[in-house]
Design a protein around this motif. Structure first.
Motif, mmCIF file in Angstrom:
data_model
loop_
_atom_site.group_PDB
_atom_site.id
_atom_site.type_symbol
_atom_site.label_atom_id
_atom_site.label_comp_id
_atom_site.label_asym_id
_atom_site.label_seq_id
_atom_site.Cartn_x
_atom_site.Cartn_y
_atom_site.Cartn_z
ATOM 1 N N THR A 146 -2.679 89.487 -52.813
ATOM 2 C CA THR A 146 -2.142 88.162 -52.512
ATOM 3 C C THR A 146 -2.338 87.217 -53.697
ATOM 4 N N GLY A 147 -3.516 87.263 -54.322
ATOM 5 C CA GLY A 147 -3.793 86.407 -55.469
ATOM 6 C C GLY A 147 -2.864 86.685 -56.637
ATOM 7 N N VAL A 148 -2.625 87.962 -56.921
ATOM 8 C CA VAL A 148 -1.740 88.325 -58.030
ATOM 9 C C VAL A 148 -0.302 87.896 -57.736
ATOM 10 N N ILE A 149 0.144 88.099 -56.486
ATOM 11 C CA ILE A 149 1.504 87.676 -56.116
ATOM 12 C C ILE A 149 1.648 86.166 -56.264
ATOM 13 N N LEU A 150 0.650 85.402 -55.803
ATOM 14 C CA LEU A 150 0.685 83.946 -55.946
ATOM 15 C C LEU A 150 0.766 83.538 -57.416
ATOM 16 N N SER A 151 0.012 84.224 -58.257
ATOM 17 C CA SER A 151 0.018 83.898 -59.677
ATOM 18 C C SER A 151 1.384 84.169 -60.294
ATOM 19 N N ILE A 152 2.007 85.291 -59.946
ATOM 20 C CA ILE A 152 3.352 85.612 -60.468
ATOM 21 C C ILE A 152 4.336 84.529 -60.047
ATOM 22 N N ILE A 153 4.276 84.113 -58.776
ATOM 23 C CA ILE A 153 5.190 83.077 -58.272
ATOM 24 C C ILE A 153 4.979 81.764 -59.015
ATOM 25 N N LEU A 154 3.717 81.359 -59.177
ATOM 26 C CA LEU A 154 3.424 80.096 -59.858
ATOM 27 C C LEU A 154 3.888 80.117 -61.314
ATOM 28 N N GLU A 155 3.705 81.263 -61.981
ATOM 29 C CA GLU A 155 4.097 81.358 -63.389
ATOM 30 C C GLU A 155 5.610 81.317 -63.552
ATOM 31 N N LYS A 156 6.350 81.819 -62.573
ATOM 32 C CA LYS A 156 7.803 81.854 -62.674
ATOM 33 C C LYS A 156 8.466 80.566 -62.182
ATOM 34 N N MET A 157 7.809 79.837 -61.262
ATOM 35 C CA MET A 157 8.446 78.690 -60.641
ATOM 36 C C MET A 157 8.030 77.351 -61.250
ATOM 37 N N VAL A 158 6.879 77.305 -61.907
ATOM 38 C CA VAL A 158 6.370 76.030 -62.433
ATOM 39 C C VAL A 158 6.366 76.059 -63.963
ATOM 40 N N LYS A 159 6.915 75.035 -64.584
ATOM 41 C CA LYS A 159 6.870 74.905 -66.043
ATOM 42 C C LYS A 159 5.558 74.196 -66.411
ATOM 43 N N TRP A 160 4.505 74.968 -66.550
ATOM 44 C CA TRP A 160 3.178 74.389 -66.714
ATOM 45 C C TRP A 160 3.035 73.575 -67.995
ATOM 46 N N HIS A 161 3.822 73.889 -68.996
ATOM 47 C CA HIS A 161 3.685 73.151 -70.265
ATOM 48 C C HIS A 161 4.083 71.675 -70.102
ATOM 49 N N ASN A 162 4.856 71.359 -69.033
ATOM 50 C CA ASN A 162 5.217 69.973 -68.794
ATOM 51 C C ASN A 162 4.037 69.139 -68.300
ATOM 52 N N TYR A 163 3.011 69.808 -67.843
ATOM 53 C CA TYR A 163 1.853 69.106 -67.265
ATOM 54 C C TYR A 163 0.620 69.172 -68.152
ATOM 55 N N GLU A 164 0.761 69.763 -69.331
ATOM 56 C CA GLU A 164 -0.388 69.895 -70.212
ATOM 57 C C GLU A 164 -0.639 68.599 -70.992
#
Length: 426
Positions: free
Chosen positions: A408-426
């Motif tokens: 479940t943790g790995v699936i959540l991480s894959i989803i978050l990495e694909k759906m959120v542009k994290w560099h916009n929040y850095e």
């Protein structure tokens, strides 16, 4: 040939053999107990596990990824099998039905993995299992293994209460091995794992005579001891999806090993490893074994021993297979007290947590981006702490997957990495 080199290589090979054995022996024994198998059938699975695991290690070190990384029963898949067996009552199925569904899903996942390796699809997989997903996997793997071996080092009486004397002895083994690793010089530090297992075993026999049990005589060999393949779709899909997620083992292991060796991992290392692990996974189902994966936790062992050469690893794998071929040898080593083996591995796997921390040093987190790792890791750990029976009201199709914290943790991480542009929040 230099005599010192021969002695060092020989000793390191034996240490590798003990490390692989200690990581292997508890898995088929726990699966046999979880699926209610007779002792003779469990012993048969144990011998198959020793032979097959030794061969798997040799081939990976020789023609696979070519790193000294143990190829063994996947912690992710081990957790799935234990969780599904514990949920038998809630799922309304007997063990052989569950085992058969797992076999179907595992064979399918292994086939996909082998094909991906043969078609050289490692670059595509690297886009899914990104460095952050790998970091999440490393943290969850470290937590799961530490929980398993911390529980294993506690000696429990027949009434379910902790035995103070036996458990205190395990704590002493942990402290002694840690001191040898941190304070020891030269070969004492390098061979702290081997010293801990052998000395701890000898002292245990002296202090608790007659309590170290050996292996039962194996039954005649037969296929699919956990259950013949079937199409129980909830179990099949959960096993198949988890089997695909298990490919993150290879990504994480090869990436981390290349960093340890200060080199860039070539794509062929991933592809060769995927192909071999896929073949091993397919073969594990008819043998009743937990599916295989490169052990990222081997990095903790390498950092503990500081012996990075391949020959001791390959020789150690050959010695392990020999233990399975020679029943008396396997029976003798199966007498290693579980508490002692777990205590030594508890120390070795603390290094894995360090590997996960080091992999995050290049990432900067703030109050927003911390969710990138906090959500999958903490949700995964929370699920690990929950009784699977609490999920019995959920649809049967998703129960097996949602009760596995690491998946479940790995699936959540894959989803978050694909759906959120994290560099916009850095």
């Amino acid at each position: 040939m230099n005599k010192l080199f021969v002695i060092t290589t020989g000793t390191a090979s034996v240490q590798w053999m003990f490390f692989i054995f200690a990581n292997t022996v508890v898995v088929p024994v726990s699966i046999g107990a979880a699926f209610g198998l007779p002792p003779a059938e469990t012993a048969m699975i144990l011998r198959s596990s020793l032979i097959f695991t030794g061969i798997a290690c040799v081939l990976q070190g020789w023609i696979g990824h070519r790193y000294p990384l143990m190829e063994g029963h996947s912690g992710l898949m081990w957790g799935l099998l234990l969780t599904l067996s514990a949920s038998a009552g809630a799922l309304g199925m007997d063990y052989h039905v569950i085992g058969g569904g797992i076999a179907t899903g595992v064979i399918a996942a292994g086939g996909v993995m082998a094909v991906m390796g043969a078609l050289k699809m490692a670059p595509w997989l690297n886009h899914i299992f990104t460095p952050m997903v790998t970091n999440v996997y490393l943290f969850l793997l470290a937590v799961q293994l530490i929980i398993i071996f911390f529980t294993g080092m506690l000696k429990v009486n027949e009434d379910g209460a902790i035995d103070p004397a036996g458990s205190f002895f395990s704590v002493c083994v942990v402290i002694a091995v840690a001191i040898m690793k941190i304070k020891g010089k030269g070969w004492i530090s390098n061979f702290s794992i081997l010293i801990g297992i052998t000395a701890g075993w000898a002292l245990y026999v002296l202090l608790f005579p007659g309590e170290a049990a050996g292996s039962a005589e194996a039954s005649p060999f037969f296929l699919f001891p956990l259950g013949t393949p079937n199409l129980q779709w909830g179990i099949v899909i959960a096993s198949f999806v988890t089997g695909l997620i298990n490919m993150s083992n290879t990504i994480a292991s090869v990436q981390a090993a290349s960093q340890l060796y200060k080199e860039k991992a070539e794509e062929k290392k991933y592809n060769h490893s995927f192909f071999l692990t896929g073949v091993y996974t397919i073969a594990s189902a008819p043998l009743g074994l937990v599916p295989y994966a490169p052990y990222t936790s081997s990095l903790g062992f390498l950092e503990s021993t500081r012996i990075y050469e391949r020959p001791p690893f390959i020789i150690g794998g050959l010695l392990l297979s020999l233990l399975g071929i020679v029943p008396a040898a396997g029976t003798f080593l199966a007498g290693i007290p579980v508490t002692v083996g777990s205590a030594v591995l508890f120390v070795a796997y603390m290094q894995l947590f360090g590997t996960a921390l080091k992999s995050l040093q290049v990432v900067s987190f703030n109050s927003n981006t911390i969710f990138r790792i906090a959500v999958p890791v903490l949700v995964g750990i929370s699920i690990m702490a929950i009784d699977p029976k609490l999920f019995s009201s959920l649809p049967l199709m998703i129960q097996p997957l949602l009760t596995n914290g690491m998946a479940t943790g790995v699936i959540l991480s894959i989803i978050l990495e694909k759906m959120v542009k994290w560099h916009n929040y850095e």
